[in-house]
Structures are given as structure tokens and as C-alpha cells.
Enzyme design. Structure first.
Site, PDB file in Angstrom:
ATOM      1  N   ASN A 147       0.405  -1.343  -0.494  1.00 57.17           N
ATOM      2  CA  ASN A 147      -0.296  -0.488   0.325  1.00 57.17           C
ATOM      3  C   ASN A 147       1.361   1.613   0.211  1.00 57.17           C
ATOM      4  O   ASN A 147       0.426   2.154  -0.131  1.00 57.17           O
ATOM      5  CB  ASN A 147      -0.733   0.056   1.104  1.00 57.17           C
ATOM      6  CG  ASN A 147      -1.915  -1.121   1.272  1.00 57.17           C
ATOM      7  OD1 ASN A 147      -2.373  -1.464  -0.170  1.00 57.17           O
ATOM      8  ND2 ASN A 147      -2.559  -1.792   2.310  1.00 57.17           N
ATOM      9  N   HIS A 428      -1.304  -7.791   4.886  1.00 55.09           N
ATOM     10  CA  HIS A 428      -0.240  -7.391   4.290  1.00 55.09           C
ATOM     11  C   HIS A 428       0.285  -6.694   4.010  1.00 55.09           C
ATOM     12  O   HIS A 428       1.906  -6.148   3.384  1.00 55.09           O
ATOM     13  CB  HIS A 428       0.690  -8.702   3.839  1.00 55.09           C
ATOM     14  CG  HIS A 428       0.858  -9.825   3.856  1.00 55.09           C
ATOM     15  ND1 HIS A 428       0.377 -10.608   5.343  1.00 55.09           N
ATOM     16  CD2 HIS A 428      -0.090 -11.096   3.257  1.00 55.09           C
ATOM     17  CE1 HIS A 428       0.301 -12.275   5.243  1.00 55.09           C
ATOM     18  NE2 HIS A 428       0.232 -12.028   4.645  1.00 55.09           N
ATOM     19  N   CYS A 429      -0.557  -5.462   4.017  1.00 57.50           N
ATOM     20  CA  CYS A 429      -0.300  -4.587   2.999  1.00 57.50           C
ATOM     21  C   CYS A 429      -0.763  -3.882   1.402  1.00 57.50           C
ATOM     22  O   CYS A 429      -0.335  -3.427   1.320  1.00 57.50           O
ATOM     23  CB  CYS A 429       0.185  -3.665   3.430  1.00 57.50           C
ATOM     24  SG  CYS A 429       0.251  -2.753   5.685  1.00 57.50           S
ATOM     25  N   ALA A 430      -0.982  -5.580   1.534  1.00 57.56           N
ATOM     26  CA  ALA A 430      -0.297  -5.528  -0.557  1.00 57.56           C
ATOM     27  C   ALA A 430      -1.900  -6.015  -0.361  1.00 57.56           C
ATOM     28  O   ALA A 430      -2.746  -7.378  -1.236  1.00 57.56           O
ATOM     29  CB  ALA A 430      -0.023  -7.634  -0.563  1.00 57.56           C
TER      30      ALA A 430
END
Length: 472
Positions: A147, A428-430
Site C-alpha cells: 500500500n 500484508h498491506c498488499a
């Protein structure tokens, strides 16, 4: 020739005997990382923990914790102080930038700026370039980004520049759902003569993919974008948060314009991130933060403010002095732990040879690749486990992200924790990649490895996973 005759003479001298057969010398084994020796420097290794959340943050060796205590007698602020303590700590602080530059093969410390983490470093690029975007420009990023390498560009194009009456587009490149590889053809389609900046991960923290940065550089160069300095081609920013801990990084060979990473993934404590940028870019761009140490000494008036020389132009306020020193020493310690030199580099200010950095990180890279290949083969053999990203025998970041059929990923991670295996579950901020794969909820379980991870750790982790999913 003597009277013995030619044959007799050759026999007497031994030249007619068949050559003695010699066994071929065995090929020397390639050097390997001494993981046991490395682990002896970490306290976690004696606790029974299986530390497999290294993509989020690494463990810190005892030497770095002790370093803070050793620095405390000369604890002072840097620059402009007249005390012996201030001058000495300033020297150590500035030398740290030299170590970081060597580790990246950057031309000099003038190309290095420090921030709190990778996220802040990427934001610094966004704000530094903010006023340089022209109406109709675009930024190209990808669906596999963290992100932190998407949201700033989303905000730039959707929230910030529209308020200034400027229209800038954020374009997003696809990836192959089967292989996890970036769609380079799609990238080439999206990059055009109005693409100011291409932003791409050096290694995905979810898929594990390492996009081919040299090919991406070529696509960016061929865009035809006309820069303010008269040059042609798009700028390239690389998020190296997952690349830096286990890879040789050479910013000159990669030919990147910007590269960012965090030290808390490279053995150091939290709080320091690095931005590398080409010196002309740092020289010509506006700073991200203003005030304090970034101002030239005495150069403030109501009508004129002058900024300090590089790299201090990008060091507003009082920096994280001890954090920067410890982070640079973490790089020296990593070289020591990998190579075991006769004279350690840790704790010194001796110029760190680039060849030592490359040798150390080559050993680390080879080690984590063998771990990852073994982990992938174990994961792929477990019924009901879906693995994401490239398979074994492919250069990738040292992690395995997966889901278990019929199980919530967070429950799987909690069950692994009962076996003392420290996985991590979530997006995972993905977020973009999880949504693109239509994962509902947008989450996966991830096991990730570091230089100090052992094959026994991998075996324990996947034995535990087999038990959790009922395959054993």
C-alpha cells in the site's frame, strides 16, 4: 643419441611409460552461510521460537542493543555543537551515511536521505515531485505493490493535485495470477510520453515476485516523457523494503532514480528508513520537510531562506541520531556475521569495501533461496494449501504466502502459534493483489525467512502446518 638406441633411452628416462592416472580433484564446495554461528548472536534463537514473520520485521542481534548503551556516554545532538561529545557523535552520524552509500553502491552520501521508514521515504518522493507534475501527466504503479507504493500516488492523483486544479492519472499494471509475474506487456502499454514516474516493488511482500528491474528501466527510458531538465524518459522508483534484507543492491547497475527501504527489516531496531536518489534530483527538488537542520547556517531572512548542502537538505529537525548510527552498524555487523573476517567491521568507522558487501549478501541470498525452495516444495505437497506467486527454482523474495481451503487465514496463523511458529495472516498491506485474486476475505497466511533462519526452522514450520491442516 647414445648407443642404447632411441627406445632403450626413452625407457631408461621413463618417457615411454604411460602417464600415471590421477583422480580428478573434487570441485571445491561453494562457500555457505554459517547459520549456527550467525544465530548465536541473537537471543531469540534460544527461546524455541520459530521466527517466520521476517518480512514484517527482523530480529535484532545483541551487539546492536549493546551499541545503544555504548553510545550513551557521548549522547548529544549533531551538527553545530561545540562540545567534544557533539563533535564525536556528529562524526559517527555522518560516517553512517558513507556506510549506507557503500552498501547500495551509491556514488556518495550526498545521494542518501534518512526517514522513519520506507513509507515515509516514498512519501518524501511524492511531496518533492508534487509541484513538478504537469496537467495530463500520469504515474504508473502495479497491483502487486505494498500500500505504501500505491496509496501516495492514489492520493496525489485523486486528492491532492485536483485541489490545485491539475489532472494527473494513476495507472495500475496487472500481474499473472498463475505465475505471480508482473505483466510487462501491460506495463509497456500503460507507460507513454506523459508518464512522469514508474513505481514498482523490487520484491513483493505477498507474491514473492521479483520484477525484472532492468527491463522495467528500459521501458521507462523509452517512454519519451520530456523532463524539465531536457532529458527524455520516465523516472523509476523502486520499493526495496523486501529486496534489501537478502539481496545485493547496486543502484548504479539498476540505474534507478529512487530506491527506498527500512532498516527494521535488516537487523536494526525500528525507526530508520533510507531514500536513495540521484544527486541531481535531490539537488533540484524541493524538500519534503522544512526547518531545523536542513537550513544553511545563518541563512534565514524575511526575504530569503537557503537550504543546507546535500544530504542535510533533507534532514529537517533533529534526526534519529542513535538510530542512524545503529542502522549503519547493522550493515557492518551483517557483513561480519556472513563472512567472519579476521578484523570485524562492526563498531568501526573503517571504509567498508564494496566487495565485502557483495560477498556477504551473495551468501545471504543463496541461503534464503535454498530455504524458500524447500519451503515451497513442502507447501505445494500439502493437500488443501494454495500457494501464491512463483514456484521453486525462481528468484523470489524469501517467503511463502498461502491459504488453506475452508480455513480462515488468521485462524491458521493462530493455530501455528500454538506450535510456536510465528506466521502472519492478513493482507500484508498488499491489498490490491489480494482483491485482484478475489480472496474473500482479502487475507493469506505468510511464512517469511531471513539470513538467520535455519532449515530446521523451515522443517518445524511446515511440520506444524501439516498438523494444523490435518495432513499429518
Amino acid at each position: 643419441m647414445s648407443h642404447y638406441g632411441y627406445v632403450s633411452e626413452q625407457l631408461l628416462t621413463g618417457r615411454l611409460w604411460p602417464p600415471r592416472r590421477r583422480r580428478p580433484k573434487p570441485e571445491p564446495e561453494p562457500p555457505r552461510l554459517d547459520v549456527d554461528r550467525m544465530r548465536s548472536h541473537f537471543d531469540f534463537a534460544g527461546t524455541g521460537r520459530v521466527v517466520t514473520n521476517n518480512a514484517a520485521t527482523s530480529q535484532t542481534p545483541r551487539e546492536l542493543i549493546e551499541l545503544f548503551r555504548e553510545l550513551s556516554p557521548r549522547y548529544e545532538s549533531v551538527h553545530r555543537g561545540q562540545s567534544t561529545a557533539s563533535r564525536r557523535i556528529t562524526e559517527e552520524f555522518e560516517e553512517s551515511f558513507d556506510t549506507i552509500a557503500t552498501w547500495l553502491n551509491a556514488p556518495s552520501r550526498r545521494c542518501i536521505a534518512t526517514y522513519r521508514n520506507t513509507t515515509e521515504a516514498i512519501n518524501a518522493v511524492m511531496y518533492s515531485l508534487l509541484t513538478e507534475f504537469r496537467d495530463g501527466d500520469n504515474v504508473v504503479t502495479t497491483l502487486m505493490e505494498h500500500n505504501s507504493n500505491f496509496v501516495p500516488w492514489y492520493a496525489l492523483s485523486r486528492e491532492i493535485l485536483p485541489r490545485l486544479g491539475r489532472r494527473v492519472e494513476c495507472r495500475v499494471v496487472r500481474f499473472d495470477h498463475e505465475t505471480g509475474e508482473l505483466d510487462l506487456d501491460h506495463l509497456a502499454e500503460l507507460v507513454d510520453d506523459r508518464t512522469k514516474l514508474v513505481c514498482v516493488t523490487g520484491a513483493s511482500n505477498f507474491l514473492g515476485t521479483k520484477p525484472p528491474l532492468h527491463r522495467i528501466r528500459r521501458i521507462a527510458d523509452e517512454s519519451g516523457y520530456r523532463r524539465g531538465d531536457g532529458r527524455s524518459g520516465s523516472l523509476l522508483l523502486v520499493d526495496a523494503a523486501q529486496l534489501a534484507p537478502t539481496s545485493v543492491i547496486d543502484v548504479i547497475a539498476l540505474d534507478v532514480d529512487y530506491l527506498a527501504f527500512s532498516f527494521h527489516k535488516v537487523l536494526a531496531p525500528f525507526g530508520v528508513g533510507v531514500l536513495y536518489a540521484r544527486e541531481p534530483l535531490l539537488q533540484g527538488s524541493l524538500p519534503f520537510l522544512y526547518g531545523g537542520d536542513m537550513i544553511a547556517e545563518g541563512r534565514v531572512s524575511p526575504d530569503l531562506v537557503e537550504y543546507g548542502d546535500l544530504p542535510w537538505k533533507y534532514a529537517a529537525g533533529t534526526p534519529n541520531v542513535l538510530g542512524v548510527i545503529a542502522s549503519a552498524q547493522a550493515l557492518r555487523l551483517l557483513v561480519d556475521l556472513a563472512l567472519d573476517p579476521d578484523e570485524p567491521w562492526f563498531g568501526t568507522a573503517r571504509p567498508l569495501p564494496r566487495t565485502h558487501v557483495e560477498s556477504a549478501m551473495t551468501l545471504v541470498s543463496s541461503h534464503v533461496r535454498s530455504l524458500t525452495d524447500a519451503a515451497l516444495r513442502r507447501a505445494l505437497a500439502i493437500p488443501g494449501v494454495q500457494v501464491y506467486g512463483p514456484g521453486p527454482d525462481v528468484s523470489r523474495s524469501p517467503l511463502v504466502a498461502f491459504t488453506v481451503r475452508g480455513r480462515d487465514s488468521r485462524q491458521v496463523a493462530s493455530a501455528l502459534d500454538e506450535h510456536r511458529v510465528e506466521a502472519r495472516a492478513g493482507c500484508h498491506c498488499a491489498t490490491l493483489a489480494h482483491l485482484d485474486l478475489k480472496l474473500n476475505p482479502p487475507a493469506s497466511c505468510r511464512l517469511s525467512f531471513a539470513a538467520y533462519t535455519s532449515h530446521e526452522d523451515v522443517d518445524r514450520a511446515f511440520t506444524a502446518l501439516e498438523r494444523v491442516v490435518g495432513a499429518r
